[in-house]
Design an enzyme around this catalytic site. Structure first.
Site, PDB file in Angstrom:
ATOM      1  N   CYS A   1      -8.581  -2.032  -2.045  1.00  0.00           N
ATOM      2  CA  CYS A   1      -9.611  -3.023  -2.403  1.00  0.00           C
ATOM      3  C   CYS A   1     -10.593  -2.542  -3.463  1.00  0.00           C
ATOM      4  O   CYS A   1     -10.591  -3.059  -4.579  1.00  0.00           O
ATOM      5  CB  CYS A   1     -10.366  -3.440  -1.145  1.00  0.00           C
ATOM      6  SG  CYS A   1      -9.284  -4.138   0.098  1.00  0.00           S
TER       7      CYS A   1
ATOM      8  N   ASP B   1       4.796 -16.361   6.954  1.00  0.00           N
ATOM      9  CA  ASP B   1       4.968 -15.334   5.932  1.00  0.00           C
ATOM     10  C   ASP B   1       6.336 -15.525   5.309  1.00  0.00           C
ATOM     11  O   ASP B   1       7.280 -15.943   5.985  1.00  0.00           O
ATOM     12  CB  ASP B   1       4.831 -13.930   6.536  1.00  0.00           C
ATOM     13  CG  ASP B   1       4.476 -12.904   5.460  1.00  0.00           C
ATOM     14  OD1 ASP B   1       3.335 -12.423   5.450  1.00  0.00           O
ATOM     15  OD2 ASP B   1       5.340 -12.600   4.599  1.00  0.00           O
TER      16      ASP B   1
HETATM   17  C1  UGA Z   1     -13.653  -2.494   1.608  1.00  0.00           C
HETATM   18  C2  UGA Z   1     -15.011  -3.107   1.942  1.00  0.00           C
HETATM   19  O1  UGA Z   1     -15.821  -2.129   2.589  1.00  0.00           O
HETATM   20  C3  UGA Z   1     -14.846  -4.320   2.834  1.00  0.00           C
HETATM   21  O2  UGA Z   1     -16.109  -4.905   3.099  1.00  0.00           O
HETATM   22  C4  UGA Z   1     -13.942  -5.329   2.108  1.00  0.00           C
HETATM   23  O3  UGA Z   1     -13.723  -6.479   2.892  1.00  0.00           O
HETATM   24  C5  UGA Z   1     -12.605  -4.666   1.832  1.00  0.00           C
HETATM   25  O4  UGA Z   1     -12.816  -3.499   1.011  1.00  0.00           O
HETATM   26  C6  UGA Z   1     -11.742  -5.659   1.114  1.00  0.00           C
HETATM   27  O5  UGA Z   1     -12.027  -5.959  -0.054  1.00  0.00           O
HETATM   28  O6  UGA Z   1     -10.827  -6.203   1.714  1.00  0.00           O
HETATM   29  P1  UGA Z   1     -11.961  -0.862   2.908  1.00  0.00           P
HETATM   30  O7  UGA Z   1     -11.104  -0.891   1.694  1.00  0.00           O
HETATM   31  O8  UGA Z   1     -11.345  -1.015   4.255  1.00  0.00           O
HETATM   32  O9  UGA Z   1     -13.076  -2.023   2.822  1.00  0.00           O
HETATM   33  O10 UGA Z   1     -12.687   0.536   2.875  1.00  0.00           O
HETATM   34  P2  UGA Z   1     -14.181   1.088   2.888  1.00  0.00           P
HETATM   35  O11 UGA Z   1     -14.626   1.325   4.271  1.00  0.00           O
HETATM   36  O12 UGA Z   1     -15.050   0.270   2.024  1.00  0.00           O
HETATM   37  O13 UGA Z   1     -13.950   2.499   2.182  1.00  0.00           O
HETATM   38  C7  UGA Z   1     -13.447   2.564   0.861  1.00  0.00           C
HETATM   39  C8  UGA Z   1     -13.338   3.979   0.377  1.00  0.00           C
HETATM   40  O14 UGA Z   1     -14.640   4.532   0.153  1.00  0.00           O
HETATM   41  C9  UGA Z   1     -12.628   4.953   1.321  1.00  0.00           C
HETATM   42  O15 UGA Z   1     -11.711   5.721   0.558  1.00  0.00           O
HETATM   43  C10 UGA Z   1     -13.760   5.806   1.865  1.00  0.00           C
HETATM   44  O16 UGA Z   1     -13.334   7.095   2.214  1.00  0.00           O
HETATM   45  C11 UGA Z   1     -14.712   5.827   0.693  1.00  0.00           C
HETATM   46  N1  UGA Z   1     -16.123   6.121   1.072  1.00  0.00           N
HETATM   47  C12 UGA Z   1     -16.791   5.287   1.887  1.00  0.00           C
HETATM   48  C13 UGA Z   1     -16.772   7.241   0.551  1.00  0.00           C
HETATM   49  O17 UGA Z   1     -16.177   8.023  -0.220  1.00  0.00           O
HETATM   50  N2  UGA Z   1     -18.075   7.492   0.887  1.00  0.00           N
HETATM   51  C14 UGA Z   1     -18.749   6.667   1.703  1.00  0.00           C
HETATM   52  O18 UGA Z   1     -19.949   6.943   1.963  1.00  0.00           O
HETATM   53  C15 UGA Z   1     -18.105   5.543   2.220  1.00  0.00           C
END
Ligand code: UGA
Length: 447
Positions: free
Chosen positions: A271, A32
């Site tokens: 993301c 890094d």
């Molecule tokens: C997301 C993707 O899910 C991963 O597969 C991907 O690898 C990652 O981005 C990335 O691009 O690196 P992440 O950002 O950790 O992962 O979060 P998520 O679990 O996808 O949740 C994203 C947002 O959606 C959160 O704010 C969560 O609260 C919200 N969410 C999720 C909802 O509002 N409703 C739902 O039913 C699910």
């Protein structure tokens, strides 16, 4: 002889990937450009909160008692070039300031720094989320700079890990996607991922553009699912329906599925929001912007949820201004099991109410330090109970398990008014109502 692996960039993705590669049995050298990050990791400490990651690091970081010693760190590009058979590029690609497009400067600088040190046969593997067409261009950079010539190659292997489940997603991925240009590259990557493939992870081989697109398509689909259910919540709100029941009922159709249908204040984080914007920007450059205009609507439904939560709170407090009102906010991170507050809907709602004169007190199990840094003028409490003490309204904005396990009776004793708004549709309405609370959530019946 076992492959030697390097990991460039030790943020979320890189730190997890490096530790996971050591867990799979490889010798790993991670680089890094930020010295403090490396020093922390060398002590077995992570730069962020991620369940299970510190344990995994400690099991492998050289110099830590009882570790395998398979994971080492460096800041020396020549050492990386001399060491690795496979180099994973895991640097981040944030949204450009003032634009939808993504900022490729970290990826470009990583490849530009590494390539002149590729003196022996090597495979450079991009894992960062990039606009389609990037791999093609980066392959040309490597070809132009690597002393090893054609023996130094590029492949693209997008990452799908979720914050909060990063270790498990990396060790047991639900699929492995590799964009390759040669059999040799595919063979090397099959060797790297032999363990998860042996356990059943599907291994999908594509060309460069498809591999790049798989990542943005997946995140766009997930964002669409969330905004779809939030749009249904708006309709339920207007028609007196119940979006939670609706989601349950449509989710039994296995073509639709139950996951990612939780209505609430929407998606945030580092993301989903930036990926759909970068995807739209890239499609525009390619002359295919019409194909993705729907993502503009997905983005605006999502951003609207935050404003609607603020209005729900205003309405619940009698419809006037927030001046002099005490608002308890449970949750600051963009999702539970993370300390990440980047583009967090919870913090956004807390901030809007604060800027309109509300006395906001926030509590989050892991995100306090980061929240304070981006929003120092909000009030912060050391526990949910302290945040709720004296509150005129309680907003549940990140669905931590700790909040689901709260005792509504105990909280009811310290709140000024027993009024709770569930921005994540994750609390049990019956439980709160039984303890004398008025429970409200977007798209749910009022009683
Ligand atoms: C997301 C993707 O899910 C991963 O597969 C991907 O690898 C990652 O981005 C990335 O691009 O690196 P992440 O950002 O950790 O992962 O979060 P998520 O679990 O996808 O949740 C994203 C947002 O959606 C959160 O704010 C969560 O609260 C919200 N969410 C999720 C909802 O509002 N409703 C739902 O039913 C699910």
């Amino acid at each position: 002889m076992s492959l030697k692996i390097t990991v460039i960039g030790t943020g979320y993705l890189g730190a997890t990937h490096a530790a996971a590669m050591a867990e799979l049995g490889f010798e790993v050298l991670a680089l890094d450009v930020v010295k403090e990050k490396i020093e922390k990791l060398e002590r077995g400490e992570t730069p962020m909160y991620e369940p299970g990651l510190e344990d995994l690091l400690r099991r492998h970081v050289a110099g830590i008692e009882g570790s395998t010693g398979r994971l080492r760190f460096t800041q020396d590009w020549a050492e990386v070039g001399a060491f690795g058979d496979v180099h994973f590029v895991c640097v981040n690609t944030p949204q450009k300031h003032g634009e939808y497009a993504c900022d490729m400067s970290y990826v470009e600088s990583a490849i530009g720094s590494l390539a002149p040190h590729l003196t022996r046969p090597a495979l450079v593997v991009g894992k960062s989320t990039v606009p389609v067409g990037s791999a093609d261009r980066l392959a040309a950079t490597i070809a132009g700079l690597a002393p090893a010539g054609a023996a130094a190659e590029l492949a693209w292997n997008p990452e799908f890990l979720r914050e909060g489940f990063a270790v498990d997603d990396t060790l047991h991925p639900d699929r492995i996607v590799v964009g390759v240009r040669s059999e040799r590259a595919e063979k090397l990557l099959r060797e790297v991922y032999a363990t998860p493939v042996g356990e059943g992870s599907p291994f999908v081989v594509t060309d460069f553009p498809t591999a790049e697109l798989v990542k943005t398509a997946a995140n766009s689909f997930l964002a669409t699912k969330i905004s779809f259910i939030n749009a249904m919540a708006e309709v339920c709100e207007a028609a007196d329906g119940d979006v939670a029941k609706l989601a349950e009922a449509i989710g039994y159709d296995d073509r639709i599925g139950k996951k990612f249908l939780r209505a609430g204040i929407g998606f945030g984080g580092g993301c989903l929001p930036k990926d759909i914007r970068a995807f739209m920007a890239r499609a525009g450059e390619l002359g295919a912007d019409q194909a993705l205009t729907f993502l503009r609507e997905i983005d605006s439904i999502n951003m609207r949820q935050r404003g609607q939560m603020v209005e729900l709170a205003r309405e619940a407090l009698g419809g006037g201004s927030f001046l002099g009102k005490r608002v308890a906010v449970l949750g600051a991170t963009f999702k539970p099991d993370s300390d990440d507050v980047r583009d967090s809907p919870a913090l956004n709602v807390a901030g809007q109410i604060h800027l309109q004169g509300g006395q906001v007190t926030v509590y989050d199990p892991k995100g306090m330090e980061n929240a304070r840094r981006v929003f120092p003028t909000l009030g912060y409490a050391d526990s949910a109970l302290e945040a709720v003490r004296g509150a005129d309204v309680v907003l549940h904005l990140t669905e931590w398990r700790e909040f689901r396990e709260l005792d509504p009776v105990e909280l009811g004793e310290v709140a000024t008014t027993r009024l709770i708004l569930d921005g994540r549709n994750a609390l049990d309405p019956a439980l709160w109502r039984a303890a004398g609370w008025t429970y409200r959530a977007m798209g749910r019946p009022t009683a």
